[in-house]
Scaffold this active site. Structure first.
Site, PDB file in Angstrom:
ATOM      1  N   HIS A 162      48.796  50.722  45.515  1.00 42.10           N
ATOM      2  CA  HIS A 162      49.742  50.690  44.400  1.00 42.10           C
ATOM      3  C   HIS A 162      49.873  52.234  44.362  1.00 42.10           C
ATOM      4  CE1 HIS A 162      45.649  49.568  42.251  1.00 42.10           C
ATOM      5  NE2 HIS A 162      46.585  48.347  41.737  1.00 42.10           N
ATOM      6  N   LYS A 199      38.910  40.832  31.947  1.00 40.74           N
ATOM      7  CA  LYS A 199      38.147  41.477  32.873  1.00 40.74           C
ATOM      8  C   LYS A 199      37.538  43.159  31.926  1.00 40.74           C
ATOM      9  CE  LYS A 199      41.551  41.164  36.704  1.00 40.74           C
ATOM     10  NZ  LYS A 199      42.643  42.080  37.571  1.00 40.74           N
ATOM     11  N   ARG A 218      49.849  41.475  49.018  1.00 44.79           N
ATOM     12  CA  ARG A 218      49.471  41.989  49.741  1.00 44.79           C
ATOM     13  C   ARG A 218      49.163  41.310  50.547  1.00 44.79           C
ATOM     14  NH1 ARG A 218      44.227  43.359  45.670  1.00 44.79           N
ATOM     15  NH2 ARG A 218      45.087  41.812  45.271  1.00 44.79           N
ATOM     16  N   SER A 273      41.765  47.371  43.959  1.00 42.98           N
ATOM     17  CA  SER A 273      40.010  48.403  43.052  1.00 42.98           C
ATOM     18  C   SER A 273      39.363  47.193  42.763  1.00 42.98           C
ATOM     19  CB  SER A 273      40.810  48.094  41.594  1.00 42.98           C
ATOM     20  OG  SER A 273      42.708  48.716  41.520  1.00 42.98           O
TER      21      SER A 273
HETATM   22  O1  PNS Z   1      46.442  44.689  38.428  1.00 43.15           O
HETATM   23  P1  PNS Z   1      46.424  43.400  38.057  1.00 43.15           P
HETATM   24  O2  PNS Z   1      45.304  43.333  36.909  1.00 43.15           O
HETATM   25  O3  PNS Z   1      46.842  41.856  39.027  1.00 43.15           O
HETATM   26  O4  PNS Z   1      47.086  43.052  36.490  1.00 43.15           O
HETATM   27  C1  PNS Z   1      47.656  41.527  35.635  1.00 43.15           C
HETATM   28  C2  PNS Z   1      48.297  42.073  34.723  1.00 43.15           C
HETATM   29  C3  PNS Z   1      48.239  42.870  34.155  1.00 43.15           C
HETATM   30  C4  PNS Z   1      50.435  41.939  35.741  1.00 43.15           C
HETATM   31  C5  PNS Z   1      48.427  40.783  33.728  1.00 43.15           C
HETATM   32  O5  PNS Z   1      47.257  40.282  33.727  1.00 43.15           O
HETATM   33  C6  PNS Z   1      49.329  40.622  32.580  1.00 43.15           C
HETATM   34  O6  PNS Z   1      50.817  40.546  32.627  1.00 43.15           O
HETATM   35  N1  PNS Z   1      48.384  40.479  31.482  1.00 43.15           N
HETATM   36  C7  PNS Z   1      49.226  40.694  30.271  1.00 43.15           C
HETATM   37  C8  PNS Z   1      49.072  39.445  29.318  1.00 43.15           C
HETATM   38  C9  PNS Z   1      50.244  38.622  29.841  1.00 43.15           C
HETATM   39  O7  PNS Z   1      51.787  38.593  29.457  1.00 43.15           O
HETATM   40  N2  PNS Z   1      49.754  37.389  30.369  1.00 43.15           N
HETATM   41  C10 PNS Z   1      50.780  36.648  31.200  1.00 43.15           C
HETATM   42  C11 PNS Z   1      51.727  36.714  32.266  1.00 43.15           C
HETATM   43  S1  PNS Z   1      49.992  36.481  33.699  1.00 43.15           S
END
Ligand code: PNS
Length: 165
Positions: free
Chosen positions: A18, A42, A91, A129
């Protein structure tokens, strides 16, 4: 016009992968807002406040960074912050399917927003993570995987320490 980007994620906890994306994106955009998601799906190890605190301690040396948290849809948050770009790190090919789906739905929800992908530095391509938590749980050294402030948070959470091995 100042370019503002949002780098969203769970950051549970922040890893060196990150930090690599944050450092590099801070050179591309005038300002990068690192936004911690209040996860509903999660079950995070750390609270949002702890995740924000670890980020603050880890990247305070980068001047054009803001650290924040958000609830709900990412596109709503990005609009609210008057940003136009979402930054995500890639990645490996395994990330591609999910990221393509997320970028497509975000574009459908708001066609004005763009998703900007950066390839994670090769040396961090294996890092996540989840892997970091697994390693810390079994009391192995995570010093090379996360920024210096983070190991103590992990070992405190698990009541472990690498020296216990
Ligand atoms: O670090 P991560 O868990 O891969 O991040 C995922 C994240 C936060 C980018 C994604 O879950 C997100 O944008 N969540 C907010 C809800 C949302 O907008 N969902 C629609 C797009 S996936």
């Amino acid at each position: 016009m100042a370019s503002v980007a949002v780098y969203p994620g769970s950051f549970d906890p922040v890893t060196n992968g990150h930090v690599d994306i944050i450092e590099r994106s801070s050179k591309v955009f005038n300002k990068v807002i690192v936004a911690v998601l209040h996860n509903r799906n999660k079950e995070p190890l750390f609270t949002v406040d702890e995740r924000v605190q670890m980020l603050k301690e880890s990247i305070e040396y980068i001047p054009n960074i803001e650290i924040d948290s958000f609830n709900g849809l990412l596109v709503d948050y990005v609009r609210h912050k008057q940003a136009k770009t979402i930054v995500r790190g890639l990645r490996a090919v395994t990330d591609f399917e999910y990221e393509m789906q997320a970028a497509s739905i975000n574009r459908k929800l708001d066609p004005e927003l763009e998703t900007f992908f950066m390839m994670t530095n090769n040396q961090y391509s294996y890092l996540s993570s989840s892997i970091v938590k697994e390693v810390a749980k079994y009391e192995a050294d995570v010093g090379d995987l996360v920024p210096p402030p983070v190991p103590k948070y992990l070992y405190e959470k698990y009541g472990s320490s690498p020296s216990d091995r």
